[in-house]
Design an enzyme around this catalytic site. Sequence first.
Site, short mmCIF file in Angstrom:
data_model
loop_
_atom_site.label_atom_id
_atom_site.label_comp_id
_atom_site.label_asym_id
_atom_site.label_seq_id
_atom_site.Cartn_x
_atom_site.Cartn_y
_atom_site.Cartn_z
N ARG A 225 -0.87 0.84 -9.40
CA ARG A 225 0.39 1.12 -10.11
C ARG A 225 0.57 0.06 -11.17
NH1 ARG A 225 0.36 5.66 -8.57
NH2 ARG A 225 1.86 6.70 -7.22
N HIS A 273 -2.77 7.68 -16.77
CA HIS A 273 -2.46 7.97 -15.36
C HIS A 273 -3.15 9.27 -14.92
CE1 HIS A 273 0.59 7.14 -11.97
NE2 HIS A 273 -0.44 7.79 -11.49
P1 NAP Z 1 -3.60 3.72 1.49
O1 NAP Z 1 -4.57 4.56 2.25
O2 NAP Z 1 -2.23 3.55 2.01
O3 NAP Z 1 -4.30 2.28 1.31
C1 NAP Z 1 -3.63 1.18 0.85
C2 NAP Z 1 -4.51 -0.05 1.04
O4 NAP Z 1 -3.85 -1.18 0.49
C3 NAP Z 1 -4.77 -0.38 2.51
O5 NAP Z 1 -6.08 -0.81 2.70
C4 NAP Z 1 -3.79 -1.51 2.80
O6 NAP Z 1 -4.22 -2.40 3.81
C5 NAP Z 1 -3.82 -2.22 1.48
N1 NAP Z 1 -2.61 -3.03 1.30
C6 NAP Z 1 -1.31 -2.62 1.26
N2 NAP Z 1 -0.48 -3.65 1.10
C7 NAP Z 1 -1.27 -4.75 1.05
C8 NAP Z 1 -1.02 -6.13 0.91
N3 NAP Z 1 0.23 -6.62 0.78
N4 NAP Z 1 -2.07 -6.97 0.92
C9 NAP Z 1 -3.33 -6.52 1.03
N5 NAP Z 1 -3.65 -5.21 1.19
C10 NAP Z 1 -2.63 -4.35 1.19
O7 NAP Z 1 -3.44 4.24 0.01
P2 NAP Z 1 -4.49 5.06 -0.88
O8 NAP Z 1 -4.43 6.50 -0.54
O9 NAP Z 1 -5.80 4.38 -0.82
O10 NAP Z 1 -3.84 4.89 -2.32
C11 NAP Z 1 -3.60 3.62 -2.87
C12 NAP Z 1 -2.74 3.70 -4.12
O11 NAP Z 1 -3.49 4.24 -5.20
C13 NAP Z 1 -1.53 4.62 -4.04
O12 NAP Z 1 -0.46 4.02 -3.35
C14 NAP Z 1 -1.22 4.85 -5.50
O13 NAP Z 1 -0.34 3.85 -5.97
C15 NAP Z 1 -2.57 4.70 -6.18
N6 NAP Z 1 -3.06 5.97 -6.73
C16 NAP Z 1 -3.21 6.09 -8.07
C17 NAP Z 1 -3.69 7.26 -8.61
C18 NAP Z 1 -3.95 7.39 -10.07
O14 NAP Z 1 -4.19 8.49 -10.55
N7 NAP Z 1 -3.93 6.32 -10.82
C19 NAP Z 1 -4.01 8.34 -7.77
C20 NAP Z 1 -3.83 8.19 -6.42
C21 NAP Z 1 -3.36 6.99 -5.90
P3 NAP Z 1 -4.30 -1.94 5.36
O15 NAP Z 1 -5.34 -0.85 5.39
O16 NAP Z 1 -4.75 -3.15 6.06
O17 NAP Z 1 -2.93 -1.45 5.72
C1 GLV Z 2 -0.94 9.23 -8.37
O1 GLV Z 2 -0.65 8.28 -9.02
C2 GLV Z 2 -0.83 9.29 -6.95
O2 GLV Z 2 -0.21 8.40 -6.36
O3 GLV Z 2 -1.37 10.26 -6.38
#
Ligand code: NAP
Ligand code: GLV
Length: 310
Positions: A225, A273
């Site tokens: 983000r 994005h």
């Molecule tokens: P997720 O499965 O919830 O994974 C989040 C990861 O971040 C986990 O490994 C978590 O650790 C780690 N984390 C959270 N807080 C932390 C902290 N304070 N210190 C260290 N590690 C931390 O989420 P995801 O599905 O992978 O998605 C991640 C993010 O990608 C989304 O929240 C979104 O903002 C972004 N995203 C962007 C797009 C785009 O198009 N640009 C698309 C999709 C998603 P633990 O596993 O140990 O809990």
């Molecule tokens: C996009 O930014 C998502 O969080 O899926």
Amino acid sequence: MPTIIINLGQESARKHIEEMVRLDPLLEIREWPDIGNPEDIDIAMVWQMPHGELAKFPNLKMIVSMAAGVDHVFLDPLRPKGIPIVRVTNPHMARSMGHWFLMNILRLHRETVYFDALREEKIWPPEIAFDTDSVSVGILGLGYLGTHVAQMLKAVGLKVQGWSRTEKNIDGIQSFSGEFGLDQMLVDTNFLACLLPNTQATKGILNFRVFNKMPQGSYVLNAGRGSQLVELDLLQALDNGQIRGAALDVFETEPLPTNHPFWTDKRILLTPHHAAEVYLPAVVKTFLDNIYRSRNNEPLIGLVDEELGY
Ligand code: NAP
Ligand code: GLV
């Protein structure tokens, strides 16, 4: 009759509703802001719903984030508490996120901007060698997406390590956690790839302190983000050479304002994005799965931890 409310841009909402009703003609779906009687609504499918709107549904049983991130729900101070929130966890999305990181790591490593500029002048460049073995990727966030990305980058022969709140055991990927773990990872990372959720703990994490722990001339990639990057720190680190280039998909303000310096800065690769593809037929199936699970009181997929905020 339990009814679903959906808020998205008109065109996108229409496509989602069409596909959902095609798969299940009995579904009752309303398109926000035509909410009808708010008492009918048991499920809200949302993406950046205006703050205060979710509080209008007294019989809400589930909030569906139509994205992987749920910050847009948690940022609503009037959001009804204690209602399960689910989010998108989808292999299509994970694969395209992997492609985004791979594409941009290689664009930066292979200096495509430099070669495109030479081409404009019809200049055949001097001999140049790339040392791909020197690429060492450090992923911030080894969750659903970060793990997929790490495995994809590893599979094409890059060195990959990752940092998360809790330590992971992923084949061939060194895992770090905690502040000390982050510092340990950074000294050996020249491509820092952020895929963290937007929470209080991750706000501004891509800052001067972190950049300075990396080897000089490193690269920063952010598809988490915009709030995670201190934009001025990046510009300064680019100017003083600590950071050599960046690839950004997310920004503090979106759409990126037309007068923002990132637009014209050739050291920064930009995408709007757009890093992860949302493949509608696939996500709609997961939405339906959770809708049935919610109505049958069964365990939900992609359930968010209210305490952690992701
Ligand atoms: P997720 O499965 O919830 O994974 C989040 C990861 O971040 C986990 O490994 C978590 O650790 C780690 N984390 C959270 N807080 C932390 C902290 N304070 N210190 C260290 N590690 C931390 O989420 P995801 O599905 O992978 O998605 C991640 C993010 O990608 C989304 O929240 C979104 O903002 C972004 N995203 C962007 C797009 C785009 O198009 N640009 C698309 C999709 C998603 P633990 O596993 O140990 O809990
Ligand atoms: C996009 O930014 C998502 O969080 O899926």
